[in-house]
Design an enzyme around this catalytic site. Structure first.
Site, mmCIF file in Angstrom:
data_model
loop_
_atom_site.group_PDB
_atom_site.id
_atom_site.type_symbol
_atom_site.label_atom_id
_atom_site.label_comp_id
_atom_site.label_asym_id
_atom_site.label_seq_id
_atom_site.Cartn_x
_atom_site.Cartn_y
_atom_site.Cartn_z
ATOM 1 N N VAL A 11 -6.718 -1.595 -2.669
ATOM 2 C CA VAL A 11 -6.901 -0.711 -3.826
ATOM 3 C C VAL A 11 -8.324 -0.770 -4.372
ATOM 4 O O VAL A 11 -8.943 0.264 -4.620
ATOM 5 C CB VAL A 11 -5.869 -1.069 -4.923
ATOM 6 C CG1 VAL A 11 -6.227 -0.424 -6.246
ATOM 7 C CG2 VAL A 11 -4.490 -0.593 -4.485
ATOM 8 N N LYS A 35 -14.964 -11.654 3.176
ATOM 9 C CA LYS A 35 -14.753 -10.219 2.980
ATOM 10 C C LYS A 35 -16.050 -9.534 2.529
ATOM 11 O O LYS A 35 -16.441 -8.498 3.040
ATOM 12 C CB LYS A 35 -13.673 -10.066 1.884
ATOM 13 C CG LYS A 35 -12.858 -8.817 1.989
ATOM 14 C CD LYS A 35 -11.743 -8.819 0.942
ATOM 15 C CE LYS A 35 -10.390 -8.971 1.590
ATOM 16 N NZ LYS A 35 -9.264 -8.713 0.698
ATOM 17 N N PHE A 152 -1.686 5.019 -7.574
ATOM 18 C CA PHE A 152 -0.542 5.552 -6.812
ATOM 19 C C PHE A 152 -0.891 5.835 -5.346
ATOM 20 O O PHE A 152 -0.110 6.463 -4.645
ATOM 21 C CB PHE A 152 -0.026 6.831 -7.476
ATOM 22 C CG PHE A 152 0.464 6.603 -8.885
ATOM 23 C CD1 PHE A 152 1.758 6.132 -9.113
ATOM 24 C CD2 PHE A 152 -0.360 6.826 -9.973
ATOM 25 C CE1 PHE A 152 2.212 5.897 -10.405
ATOM 26 C CE2 PHE A 152 0.084 6.592 -11.275
ATOM 27 C CZ PHE A 152 1.372 6.135 -11.490
ATOM 28 N N LEU A 153 -2.089 5.407 -4.899
ATOM 29 C CA LEU A 153 -2.479 5.748 -3.524
ATOM 30 C C LEU A 153 -1.537 5.112 -2.514
ATOM 31 O O LEU A 153 -0.905 4.087 -2.788
ATOM 32 C CB LEU A 153 -3.926 5.314 -3.251
ATOM 33 C CG LEU A 153 -4.309 3.829 -3.304
ATOM 34 C CD1 LEU A 153 -3.872 3.063 -2.080
ATOM 35 C CD2 LEU A 153 -5.800 3.687 -3.489
ATOM 36 N N PHE A 252 10.403 11.307 1.510
ATOM 37 C CA PHE A 252 11.120 10.030 1.381
ATOM 38 C C PHE A 252 12.604 10.169 1.696
ATOM 39 O O PHE A 252 13.437 9.480 1.142
ATOM 40 C CB PHE A 252 10.889 9.404 -0.011
ATOM 41 C CG PHE A 252 9.518 8.804 -0.128
ATOM 42 C CD1 PHE A 252 8.403 9.619 -0.246
ATOM 43 C CD2 PHE A 252 9.324 7.436 -0.066
ATOM 44 C CE1 PHE A 252 7.123 9.084 -0.309
ATOM 45 C CE2 PHE A 252 8.052 6.888 -0.117
ATOM 46 C CZ PHE A 252 6.954 7.722 -0.245
ATOM 47 N N LEU A 253 12.909 11.121 2.584
ATOM 48 C CA LEU A 253 14.304 11.309 2.996
ATOM 49 C C LEU A 253 14.444 11.140 4.512
ATOM 50 O O LEU A 253 15.248 11.816 5.134
ATOM 51 C CB LEU A 253 14.795 12.700 2.589
ATOM 52 C CG LEU A 253 15.258 12.880 1.138
ATOM 53 C CD1 LEU A 253 15.812 14.271 0.923
ATOM 54 C CD2 LEU A 253 16.306 11.835 0.745
ATOM 55 N N CYS A 263 4.058 -2.941 -1.581
ATOM 56 C CA CYS A 263 4.391 -2.500 -2.948
ATOM 57 C C CYS A 263 5.891 -2.446 -3.242
ATOM 58 O O CYS A 263 6.358 -3.141 -4.144
ATOM 59 C CB CYS A 263 3.760 -1.142 -3.218
ATOM 60 S SG CYS A 263 1.965 -1.254 -3.328
HETATM 61 N N1 LIG Z 1 -1.882 -1.690 -1.408
HETATM 62 C C1 LIG Z 1 -1.427 -0.580 -1.964
HETATM 63 O O1 LIG Z 1 -1.061 0.390 -1.279
HETATM 64 C C2 LIG Z 1 -1.312 -0.450 -3.463
HETATM 65 C C3 LIG Z 1 -1.071 0.799 -4.033
HETATM 66 C C4 LIG Z 1 -0.989 0.900 -5.419
HETATM 67 C C5 LIG Z 1 -1.123 -0.232 -6.209
HETATM 68 N N2 LIG Z 1 -1.336 -1.448 -5.626
HETATM 69 C C6 LIG Z 1 -1.523 -2.614 -6.502
HETATM 70 O O2 LIG Z 1 -2.908 -2.930 -6.566
HETATM 71 C C7 LIG Z 1 -3.100 -4.342 -6.673
HETATM 72 C C8 LIG Z 1 -3.998 -4.832 -5.551
HETATM 73 O O3 LIG Z 1 -3.305 -4.642 -4.336
HETATM 74 P P1 LIG Z 1 -4.045 -4.743 -2.916
HETATM 75 O O4 LIG Z 1 -3.080 -4.314 -1.885
HETATM 76 O O5 LIG Z 1 -5.374 -4.063 -3.015
HETATM 77 O O6 LIG Z 1 -4.280 -6.339 -2.863
HETATM 78 P P2 LIG Z 1 -5.169 -7.175 -1.825
HETATM 79 O O7 LIG Z 1 -4.474 -8.463 -1.683
HETATM 80 O O8 LIG Z 1 -5.484 -6.348 -0.625
HETATM 81 O O9 LIG Z 1 -6.551 -7.391 -2.605
HETATM 82 C C9 LIG Z 1 -6.718 -8.184 -3.745
HETATM 83 C C10 LIG Z 1 -8.115 -8.808 -3.690
HETATM 84 O O10 LIG Z 1 -8.408 -9.435 -4.945
HETATM 85 C C11 LIG Z 1 -9.216 -10.569 -4.683
HETATM 86 N N3 LIG Z 1 -9.209 -11.431 -5.881
HETATM 87 C C12 LIG Z 1 -8.188 -12.126 -6.415
HETATM 88 N N4 LIG Z 1 -8.579 -12.745 -7.551
HETATM 89 C C13 LIG Z 1 -9.881 -12.428 -7.738
HETATM 90 C C14 LIG Z 1 -10.855 -12.754 -8.734
HETATM 91 N N5 LIG Z 1 -10.566 -13.514 -9.783
HETATM 92 N N6 LIG Z 1 -12.098 -12.253 -8.583
HETATM 93 C C15 LIG Z 1 -12.426 -11.483 -7.539
HETATM 94 N N7 LIG Z 1 -11.543 -11.125 -6.573
HETATM 95 C C16 LIG Z 1 -10.296 -11.601 -6.679
HETATM 96 C C17 LIG Z 1 -8.606 -11.172 -3.442
HETATM 97 O O11 LIG Z 1 -9.510 -12.022 -2.767
HETATM 98 C C18 LIG Z 1 -8.280 -9.899 -2.631
HETATM 99 O O12 LIG Z 1 -9.334 -9.541 -1.758
HETATM 100 C C19 LIG Z 1 -1.693 -4.937 -6.669
HETATM 101 O O13 LIG Z 1 -1.272 -5.110 -7.994
HETATM 102 C C20 LIG Z 1 -0.863 -3.868 -5.986
HETATM 103 O O14 LIG Z 1 0.481 -3.923 -6.403
HETATM 104 C C21 LIG Z 1 -1.454 -1.583 -4.276
#
Ligand SMILES: NC(=O)c1ccc[n+]([C@@H]2O[C@H](COP(=O)([O-])OP(=O)(O)OC[C@H]3O[C@@H](n4cnc5c(N)ncnc54)[C@H](O)[C@@H]3O)[C@@H](O)[C@H]2O)c1
Length: 435
Positions: A11, A35, A152-153, A252-253, A263
């Site tokens: 995200v 990373k 919401f992506l 979604f069906l 998620c």
């Molecule tokens: N992946 C999806 O499709 C999606 C879609 C919508 C919402 N979300 C939400 O977005 C959020 C992130 O999801 P994601 O899939 O991107 O997670 P992810 O695990 O891919 O990325 C999170 C990143 O945050 C970093 N991080 C953690 N603590 C940190 C700090 N204090 N300082 C700097 N970096 C830090 C981690 O190293 C990691 O790289 C979650 O709450 C998820 O529910 C995800």
């Protein structure tokens, strides 16, 4: 606007890159040195179509940069987004908010002037209140607004989703903060993407309600698929027959092996915990979670049934491992439960996925990973289509059949017409359809 994005995962990286593409000046922060190192060398830490070009273009344009140094990124920012992970807390299913609160504390210590702090991570109702408290305590006297802006992506279509959202949700009571958010999203707003401003708690809940509803829709059609199999009906036609109703809609069906990913599983669980804490039970979501959990393993049993009821000493090829196509994300993928059920049943498992094998290998070391669907099918007693990647929608079925020891093909995504499978010399098994 100057934006700091804390957390450069699926995200944070996509949002940061898209904001920079809108013309904002974005610093993406992550505590994971490897990373950030890779990103600085132009290497993407995740697979997401189009992301490498988007990042490269904006880095070249001087609008996007990466760092592990949070204080330097936060200094002078107009808005700081928190996009760190919120996984399920081990043991109880609550959202683990330690990364969000940890980021809030680091931000608070680094703040020098007034700023808008935006929670983009998916967080339970009330998290914004706590983030605000943390910042107020650590940085008293600074005017800071804490806004909820859920994302919401969808992985696999993340850039398109971010740039053409169905809606943008902004949760704040402050007109000043809402105005800053409108400015950040201006290009989308001008494109007429609906932008709703709600209370912070409402915005936090909208995200969970959306995911729980979608998870329920998937689970509904999956249960309907079981009924179709029992009564000799075709779930593909049932799906179309109800999806053409505008009140229901076709998305979604698609019956399949159950929802997974980063998620839906964790967000439905976290929502149930919130409901429990506030004594407002969500029985429909409770059933969705239970039905989906049971379904993933039941798909392993379905394969064993196709093998004649005994998997011991047999070899099964899994085609597609990620929870959906166009991502390398293996978090809570149904393939993991299917593999476990097959291994428990005594089968040897071979696997192929276009992008997910590196992550899969770390989670499931006992699988033999192969570099093509045909290599995976070599000598197998059954081939199982788990994820409908484009390359797996275009399998040369006669070639697959020739590679296999026994011609059993289990299509858990109903990609192939049964006749085509049978013509290729394979025995077809699908989901929710009579053979
Ligand atoms: N992946 C999806 O499709 C999606 C879609 C919508 C919402 N979300 C939400 O977005 C959020 C992130 O999801 P994601 O899939 O991107 O997670 P992810 O695990 O891919 O990325 C999170 C990143 O945050 C970093 N991080 C953690 N603590 C940190 C700090 N204090 N300082 C700097 N970096 C830090 C981690 O190293 C990691 O790289 C979650 O709450 C998820 O529910 C995800």
């Amino acid at each position: 606007m100057r934006i700091a994005m804390i957390g450069t995962g699926y995200v944070g990286l996509v949002s940061g890159a898209c904001f920079s593409d809108f013309g904002h000046d974005v610093r993406c922060v992550d505590r994971d040195m490897a990373k950030i190192d890779a990103l600085e060398r132009g290497i993407m830490p995740i697979f997401e179509p189009g992301l490498d070009q988007l990042v490269a273009r904006n880095v070249r344009g001087g609008r996007l940069s990466f760092t592990t140094d949070l204080p330097s990124a936060v200094a002078g920012a107009d808005a700081i987004f928190i996009a760190v992970g919120t996984p399920s807390r081990r043991g109880d299913g609550h959202a683990d908010l330690s990364y969000v609160y940890g980021a809030a504390e680091e931000i608070a210590r680094a703040l020098k002037g007034p700023v808008v702090v935006v929670t983009k991570s998916t967080v339970p109702v009330g998290t914004g209140d706590e983030v605000e408290r943390i910042i107020r305590e650590a940085a008293p006297g600074l005017e800071t607004h804490v806004v909820s802006n859920p994302e919401f992506l969808r992985e696999g279509a993340a850039i398109e989703d971010f740039k053409r959202p169905d809606r943008i949700v902004i949760g704040t009571d402050s007109e000043e903060a809402a105005e800053a958010m409108r400015e950040i999203y201006r290009p989308l707003y001008l494109n007429k993407a609906p932008l709703m401003v709600t209370s912070r708690r409402t915005a936090e809940l909208i995200k969970y309600a959306a995911n729980a509803f979608l998870a329920t829709k998937i689970t509904f059609i999956n249960e309907m698929a079981d009924l179709c199999e029992a009564v000799g009906a075709d779930v593909q036609d049932v799906s179309r027959g109800i999806g053409l109703d505008n009140r229901i809609g076709p998305k979604f069906l698609h019956a399949g092996p159950g929802y997974g990913g980063s998620c839906f599983p964790k967000d439905t669980l976290a929502l149930l915990k919130t409901a429990e804490d506030y004594q407002a039970p969500l029985r429909i979501v409770e059933s969705t979670v239970a039905v989906n959990e049971a379904r993933k393993r039941a798909m392993g049993r379905k394969v064993i049934q196709a093998l004649g009821g005994d998997a011991r000493g047999r070899t099964v090829a899994l085609l597609g491992l990620t929870f959906k196509p166009n991502t390398d994300d293996m978090r809570d993928a149904p393939s993991l439960s299917i593999i476990q059920a097959l291994l428990d049943g005594g089968a040897a498992v071979r696997g192929y996925d276009p992008e997910g094998m590196e992550q899969a290998r770390a989670l499931m070391p006992d699988v033999a990973y192969c570099d093509s669907p045909y290599a995976a099918a070599e000598g197998a007693d059954a081939a199982v289509l788990v994820t409908e990647w484009d390359v797996l929608r275009a399998i040369d079925l006669p070639r697959l059949a020739r590679a296999m020891a026994q011609p059993i093909f289990v299509d858990l995504r109903n990609v192939y017409p049964p006749e085509e499978v049978e013509e290729a010399g394979l025995r077809w098994h699908g989901v929710g359809r009579a053979g």
